[in-house]
Design a protein around this motif. Sequence first.
Motif, short mmCIF file in Angstrom:
data_model
loop_
_atom_site.label_atom_id
_atom_site.label_comp_id
_atom_site.label_asym_id
_atom_site.label_seq_id
_atom_site.Cartn_x
_atom_site.Cartn_y
_atom_site.Cartn_z
N GLN A 9 1.81 -9.91 1.94
CA GLN A 9 2.89 -10.66 1.29
C GLN A 9 3.95 -9.74 0.72
O GLN A 9 5.15 -10.03 0.80
CB GLN A 9 2.31 -11.45 0.12
N HIS A 10 3.52 -8.63 0.10
CA HIS A 10 4.44 -7.88 -0.75
C HIS A 10 4.81 -6.49 -0.27
O HIS A 10 5.82 -5.95 -0.70
CB HIS A 10 3.84 -7.76 -2.16
N ALA A 11 4.00 -5.88 0.56
CA ALA A 11 4.35 -4.54 1.02
C ALA A 11 5.54 -4.64 1.96
O ALA A 11 5.71 -5.64 2.63
CB ALA A 11 3.16 -3.90 1.73
N ASP A 12 6.34 -3.56 2.00
CA ASP A 12 7.54 -3.62 2.84
C ASP A 12 7.20 -3.84 4.30
O ASP A 12 6.26 -3.27 4.83
CB ASP A 12 8.31 -2.28 2.72
N ARG B 54 4.50 -3.96 -7.73
CA ARG B 54 3.40 -2.99 -7.66
C ARG B 54 3.17 -2.48 -6.26
O ARG B 54 2.72 -1.36 -6.04
CB ARG B 54 2.12 -3.60 -8.19
N LEU B 55 3.45 -3.33 -5.24
CA LEU B 55 3.15 -2.93 -3.86
C LEU B 55 4.38 -2.55 -3.05
O LEU B 55 4.31 -2.32 -1.86
CB LEU B 55 2.39 -4.05 -3.15
N ALA B 56 5.54 -2.48 -3.73
CA ALA B 56 6.76 -2.14 -3.01
C ALA B 56 6.67 -0.77 -2.36
O ALA B 56 6.14 0.17 -2.96
CB ALA B 56 7.94 -2.16 -3.98
N GLY B 57 7.16 -0.66 -1.13
CA GLY B 57 7.21 0.64 -0.46
C GLY B 57 5.91 1.11 0.15
O GLY B 57 5.82 2.25 0.62
N VAL B 58 4.88 0.27 0.18
CA VAL B 58 3.62 0.69 0.79
C VAL B 58 3.74 0.66 2.31
O VAL B 58 4.12 -0.36 2.89
CB VAL B 58 2.46 -0.22 0.32
N ARG B 59 3.43 1.80 2.94
CA ARG B 59 3.48 1.86 4.41
C ARG B 59 2.10 2.10 5.01
O ARG B 59 1.88 1.90 6.20
CB ARG B 59 4.42 2.98 4.86
N GLY B 60 1.19 2.61 4.19
CA GLY B 60 -0.13 2.94 4.72
C GLY B 60 -1.24 2.56 3.76
O GLY B 60 -1.04 2.51 2.54
N ARG C 150 -3.03 -5.75 12.73
CA ARG C 150 -1.97 -6.46 13.44
C ARG C 150 -0.63 -6.25 12.74
O ARG C 150 0.42 -6.47 13.33
CB ARG C 150 -2.26 -7.97 13.52
N SER C 151 -0.65 -5.84 11.50
CA SER C 151 0.59 -5.66 10.74
C SER C 151 1.20 -4.30 11.08
O SER C 151 0.66 -3.54 11.88
CB SER C 151 0.30 -5.74 9.24
N ARG C 152 2.30 -3.99 10.39
CA ARG C 152 2.93 -2.68 10.65
C ARG C 152 2.39 -1.60 9.73
O ARG C 152 2.82 -0.46 9.79
CB ARG C 152 4.45 -2.82 10.52
N LEU C 153 1.46 -1.96 8.88
CA LEU C 153 0.90 -0.97 7.98
C LEU C 153 -0.03 -0.04 8.76
O LEU C 153 -0.76 -0.47 9.63
CB LEU C 153 0.13 -1.65 6.84
N LYS C 154 0.03 1.24 8.40
CA LYS C 154 -0.90 2.20 9.00
C LYS C 154 -2.23 2.10 8.28
O LYS C 154 -2.26 1.92 7.05
CB LYS C 154 -0.36 3.64 8.85
N VAL C 155 -3.32 2.22 9.02
CA VAL C 155 -4.64 2.06 8.41
C VAL C 155 -5.52 3.29 8.69
O VAL C 155 -5.58 3.78 9.81
CB VAL C 155 -5.37 0.82 8.98
N ARG C 156 -6.19 3.77 7.65
CA ARG C 156 -7.14 4.90 7.81
C ARG C 156 -8.37 4.57 6.99
O ARG C 156 -8.27 4.08 5.86
CB ARG C 156 -6.50 6.19 7.27
N PHE C 157 -9.57 4.80 7.54
CA PHE C 157 -10.80 4.59 6.80
C PHE C 157 -11.17 5.90 6.12
O PHE C 157 -11.27 6.95 6.77
CB PHE C 157 -11.91 4.12 7.75
N ALA D 280 1.41 5.10 -0.05
CA ALA D 280 0.07 4.68 0.35
C ALA D 280 -0.67 3.99 -0.78
O ALA D 280 -0.43 4.26 -1.96
CB ALA D 280 -0.74 5.88 0.82
N VAL D 281 -1.59 3.13 -0.39
CA VAL D 281 -2.48 2.50 -1.37
C VAL D 281 -3.92 2.67 -0.91
O VAL D 281 -4.21 2.52 0.28
CB VAL D 281 -2.12 1.01 -1.59
N MET D 282 -4.81 3.04 -1.85
CA MET D 282 -6.24 3.18 -1.56
C MET D 282 -6.94 1.94 -2.05
O MET D 282 -6.64 1.45 -3.15
CB MET D 282 -6.78 4.42 -2.29
N ILE D 283 -7.85 1.40 -1.27
CA ILE D 283 -8.63 0.24 -1.71
C ILE D 283 -10.10 0.65 -1.75
O ILE D 283 -10.68 1.04 -0.74
CB ILE D 283 -8.45 -0.96 -0.76
#
Lengths: 294, 250
Positions: A290-293, A7-13, A45-52, A209-212
């Motif tokens: 754990q699961h995002a690339d 489900r979370l494969a390929g998430v970069r942001g 701290r991770s490599r994921l991009k973050v936007r509020f 991208a994933v929205m939370i």
Amino acid sequence: MAPWGKRLAGVRGVLLDISGVLYDSGAGGGTAIAGSVEAVARLKRSRLKVRFCTNESQKSRAELVGQLQRLGFDISEQEVTAPAPAACQILKEQGLRPYLLIHDGVRSEFDQIDTSNPNCVVIADAGESFSYQNMNNAFQVLMELEKPVLISLGKGRYYKETSGLMLDVGPYMKALEYACGIKAEVVGKPSPEFFKSALQAIGVEAHQAVMIGDDIVGDVGGAQRCGMRALQVRTGKFRYLSDSCGPGSFASSDAEELAGANMPSDEHHPEVKADGYVDNLAEAVDLLLQHADK
Amino acid sequence: MAACRALKAVLVDLSGTLHIEDAAVPGAQEALKRFVTNTTKESKQDLLERLRKLEFDISEDEIFTSLTAARSLLERKQVRPMLLVDDRALPDFKGIQTSDPNAVVMGLAPEHFHYQILNQAFRLLLDGAPLIAIHKARYYKRKDGLALGPGPFVTALEYATDTKATVVGKPEKTFFLEALRGTGCEPEEAVMIGDDCRDDVGGAQDVGMLGILVKTGKYRASDEEKINPPPYLTCESFPHAVDHILQHLL
């Protein structure tokens, strides 16, 4: 559902909703949701991009970010996509001069806007400023216009404050729509332009991208319609029983109260199915890391 | 067809339909009379005073208003309302318990439509309380121009809670059914006389009553063509309507 890895494969942001995910607003600057401060720090701290990505429209970005920083969050104004600036852009482009049906807390976001001789109404989460008088002023402005334009910052039904659930801008938007026989233009979630501008800001494509968020329709449904994945948290305005259970049904957002009552947890919205349901942001971040690339 | 109905009740709209010169309703003693109106800002006492000054011989329990309809509904559902109604309407709810409310009643009450109060109502509704609306008028006319009616605020709460209000004023079915409730008559045994084709006549016929449209008050030419089925009868005025009833329906 498919395993989390799939489900979370390929998430970069990651797009993060603020109210109900990071904190609950309220007296004394509000309260951080357990685990959220650390979760944001770990994401950064991770490599994921973050936007509020927030629909907050009762206070300016500066005030909102200040409150969150005081609660310990690592957040700055430049990292926030909010509706007031987006609305100002539209007002300027279309030569619109608004009657502002807003809370004083967000007025500074409109400092560059000409509000004389209004030819439209901008409605935001005005809270206590939703007096009958102010609503009536807005109504009278619209009724005088040959081409009435109503711009709404979001259309959420309600949100969670520490004292309980609070009417949001949506119901008041509907009130003016009904009174004048018009339809508002919505700036903010779930409008696709809003999500796209947030994605552009971090240079990530929708499918990466994933929205939370805590709003199953505005956050989750809206993000999915743009091609993103979305996770629903069980904090904030999330209700264990769907609103369509009808009058007289037992309803609560208190997990312990419900656990004791042995009520089924309703995560089955008739139209929206999240890509995942998590207790809170901390759990979402655990799964992402754990699961995002990498 | 309708001429053979056993007519047992006559509902008469108030403003625009009753005239001073027709205070007497000759020969209609066998027919029950009820006077109905959509007003929400006057209690029955106030209306009674006004009508008596016009020399109408009417008793209080013969007046049925949309406030009465709301009260009947509250009593039947056995709920305790949060009353968002004009202070002048409160006497019509005397005797109904309002502490620890588990229902919300919304009328034309601008002074109540502030954020705090609406938020309280919202939380009650979210907990399952029913929403009862006197009517859903979009706006009304005041000295300073147009002003928001209860309709927009009812719509706001419906959207916020994803529920639908029960609207009790004309032309809703609830209004006519509640008006007939105390008479022991079925809709098919009743006739409505009014000057508002849609709200008085159309609403009554939708529930199974006969509707008589009178060409007084707010009536405008060709109004009778605006509803389907058309009014059972369109006539000049209230006394003509009564003549017809006496000759053909009793």
